[in-house]
Structure formats: structure tokens, C-alpha cells
Design a protein around this motif. Structure first.
Motif, mmCIF file in Angstrom:
data_model
loop_
_atom_site.group_PDB
_atom_site.id
_atom_site.type_symbol
_atom_site.label_atom_id
_atom_site.label_comp_id
_atom_site.label_asym_id
_atom_site.label_seq_id
_atom_site.Cartn_x
_atom_site.Cartn_y
_atom_site.Cartn_z
ATOM 1 N N ILE A 83 -37.118 0.643 -23.830
ATOM 2 C CA ILE A 83 -36.721 1.607 -24.863
ATOM 3 C C ILE A 83 -37.006 1.040 -26.256
ATOM 4 N N GLY A 84 -36.632 -0.208 -26.470
ATOM 5 C CA GLY A 84 -36.853 -0.822 -27.777
ATOM 6 C C GLY A 84 -38.322 -0.956 -28.122
ATOM 7 N N THR A 85 -39.142 -1.341 -27.149
ATOM 8 C CA THR A 85 -40.578 -1.470 -27.399
ATOM 9 C C THR A 85 -41.206 -0.121 -27.710
ATOM 10 N N MET A 86 -40.796 0.925 -26.991
ATOM 11 C CA MET A 86 -41.322 2.257 -27.241
ATOM 12 C C MET A 86 -40.921 2.754 -28.625
ATOM 13 N N ILE A 87 -39.690 2.472 -29.044
ATOM 14 C CA ILE A 87 -39.263 2.864 -30.387
ATOM 15 C C ILE A 87 -40.114 2.174 -31.443
ATOM 16 N N PHE A 88 -40.403 0.904 -31.229
ATOM 17 C CA PHE A 88 -41.237 0.156 -32.175
ATOM 18 C C PHE A 88 -42.640 0.749 -32.243
ATOM 19 N N PHE A 89 -43.244 1.062 -31.092
ATOM 20 C CA PHE A 89 -44.592 1.629 -31.067
ATOM 21 C C PHE A 89 -44.606 3.026 -31.697
#
Length: 338
Positions: free
Chosen positions: A134-140
Motif C-alpha cells: 500500500i505504501g509503495t503504491m501511494i508513493f508511485f
């Protein structure tokens, strides 16, 4: 989506394919020999005298062998995560520590402990993997919606997001009286690794195999959405796959070991300086150097104040910070010369 790449980085951050496609070269064989030597040193480094005690060999296979194997697998996992992140974002300063991914993993662990007082390792891994994804997708998604003119802004944004998530975790820990979990997680250490507590790290081998299979597509995705689409690559699908692999690797390491800063930043940058950005040919190098780096840091952590042990995250963070600053200075020099 603008035609330029998602991070708007400078030309010196663009993927540069080189002719270093051969893997089994003399330098690579030498690097493997160095890793083997460091592994042997790790096996025989420690306060407990395995040769002078009756149960020495038993303790050797209960603690020393699992710890050394965990070092190798963890080093490969975090280095690969940094490599894939840097390639897909076209930014040299991106890795789980500078994007907030590792902080999201810690938040996932805390949430699991809130709902399950004594969670199993599988539950902790699941929570860490889910929140890492979830955190990586938010960053991308943030990078795709915001047009950035400098590659230096990207890690700053990631560190800010990570600081916010870390603050939320700290608040929740204080509110629910679970600060000990947060403190133990932020101190990444291999001291508690033994038989029965590290076996899930073998999943990293599967992740490595999948990254190698999709290496060419990931490399094309690193050229930007427009170029990758024109070359027949489903950009959104490959980015989703990359984020999933990163989340699994980071989540497993976070649940088993803890926070290991800057490892995914140091190794890929060192490899890219000499070999360019071809993921398929660089992956073995990244794994080997990642193994040797974390093993060396762990050996130092065990010997620097014997008979006590310094958390490996302290040594790794210090080395990583120095390398990070060095890379920043190297990136700023060409600008002043223009």
C-alpha cells in the motif's frame, strides 16, 4: 501522463545499457569468493565458544548457520528491492528507506499486534507485506500525479512520507502502550535469528527468480510509460508486479529482522556506476554485493564491543548515510560545471 518519465530526473539518471552482459567473469567469481570467505568468518564469529563446549556443534547449527544464511538472504532481498525501485522510478536515490516503504511495513506489524496480541510470524509477515505494498503504491501514484523537475526532490518526499507514517506508528504505540514493539523493530538485528525463526526468508529466492524472469520488461518500464507502451509492455501491470515483489521482500525482512536502512541505496548505486542499468546482468552482482555488505556490517557489529553486540542497523545506517551524501555530492558537481 506527460511524455517525460515519472520522476523528471536528469539525463545522468537515465538507464544506460552497456555491454557487460556476461555474468561469469573473473571479477564476479572473485566477488563470490569474497562472500564465501565472509560467510565462513560469520560462522565462527561470536562470544559462545563452539569449539570448547560440549554442545558447541549443536549451537553452531542452531544459531550460527541460520544467522549466516539469514544475512545472505536479507542482503540480497534489500539490495534487489532498491535496484527495482531505482529502475522503475529512474532515480538513484530511491530505495525502501527513502520512500517510506519500510515505515509502512512497521505500521503493518503494529496493526497486526493491535488485533492479535501474540501473532505468529506468518501474520506479522502478512501485515508487513500488505502495508508495504500500500505504501509503495501511494508513493508511485504520488510521483505520477506530481511533475518533479529534480531527482533530489523524490527521496525528500519519500523521507517526509516515511516520517509521517513513523509518527503515526509512534503515536499508536504510545496510545496502546506498545512502544516496545516499535523500538525492537526499529533496531534491526540478527541476534535473535535461530532455527525456526528465519526459514521464511527462503521466499526471497523465489522473488529473485521472478525478478530475473521479468528483468527485460522491468528494464523497459524504467524507460517511462510512453516508451514501454510503444515497445509492447503493459506499463501499469509491470509496475504493479514490481511493487508486489518489493512489498514481499521488504515485508519478510521487516517481520523477521527489522529495519535495515540504506542497503538498497548503497549496493545498486555501486553496481550501476560500473555496469550501467541492465537489470538482468546486474541482478547477480547486486545480490552478491548486498550479501557481502550486510555480512561485513554484521561481523563488525559483533566484534566492535565484544562481548556485547551493536545492532547491525547502526553500522549499516552509518555507512549508508556516508554513501548517500557522497552520491548527492557527485550528482551536484556536474550542475556547477555547466
Amino acid at each position: 501522463m506527460p511524455k517525460n518519465v515519472i520522476t523528471g530526473v536528469e539525463n545522468n539518471s537515465q538507464p544506460q545499457f552497456c555491454n557487460h552482459n556476461k555474468i561469469w567473469t573473473k571479477p564476479f567469481i572473485l566477488a563470490i569468493i569474497v562472500v564465501i570467505m565472509l560467510g565462513i568468518i560469520s560462522l565462527f564469529t561470536g562470544v559462545y565458544d563452539i569449539r570448547g563446549q560440549e554442545d558447541g556443534m549443536e549451537m553452531f547449527f542452531i544459531t550460527r548457520v541460520p544467522r549466516t544464511v539469514a544475512l545472505m538472504l536479507t542482503g540480497a532481498a534489500m539490495a534487489m528491492a532498491g535496484l527495482v525501485m531505482q529502475l522503475t522510478t529512474q532515480n538513484r536515490f530511491v530505495e525502501p528507506t527513502t520512500t517510506g516503504t519500510i515505515e509502512w511495513a512497521g505500521l503493518g506489524l503494529l496493526v497486526v499486534y493491535l488485533f492479535v496480541p501474540a501473532p505468529s510470524l506468518v501474520l506479522r509477515m502478512t501485515g508487513a507485506i500488505l502495508f508495504s505494498f500500500i505504501g509503495t503504491m501511494i508513493f508511485f501514484l504520488f510521483l505520477r500525479r506530481v511533475r518533479l523537475r529534480s531527482s533530489l526532490i523524490v527521496p525528500i518526499i519519500g523521507l517526509m512520507l516515511g516520517a509521517v507514517i513513523s509518527a503515526i506508528s509512534t503515536f499508536m504505540g504510545l496510545f496502546f502502550q506498545m512502544t516496545q514493539i516499535i523500538e525492537s523493530w526499529f533496531v534491526g538485528s540478527f541476534a535473535a535469528v535461530q532455527v525456526g525463526r528465519y526459514e521464511y526468508l527462503w521466499i526471497i529466492v523465489i522473488i529473485t527468480f521472478l525478478i530475473f524472469i521479468y528483468a527485460n520488461r522491468l528494464t523497459l518500464a524504467g524507460l517511462g510509460e510512453d516508451v514501454a507502451t510503444n515497445l509492447g509492455v503493459n506499463y501499469n501491470r509491470i509496475i504493479l508486479l514490481a511493487n508486489g515483489l518489493i512489498a514481499v521482500a521488504v515485508g519478510i525482512v521487516a517481520a523477521v529482522i527489522g529495519n535495515l536502512p540504506f542497503l538498497g541505496l548503497i549496493v545498486p548505486n555501486i553496481v550501476s556506476m560500473f555496469r550501467g542499468d541492465d537489470l538482468r546482468s546486474n541482478l547477480p552482482w547486486v545480490c552478491v554485493i548486498g550479501m557481502s555488505t550486510i555480512t561485513l556490517c554484521d561481523i563488525i557489529s559483533r566484534t566492535i564491543i565484544m562481548p556485547f553486540e551493536v545492532p547491525v542497523s547502526l553500522i549499516l545506517g552509518t555507512v549508508g548515510a556516508v554513501v548517500f551524501i557522497t552520491i548527492l555530492l557527485r550528482q551536484r558537481k556536474p550542475r556547477r560545471l555547466r
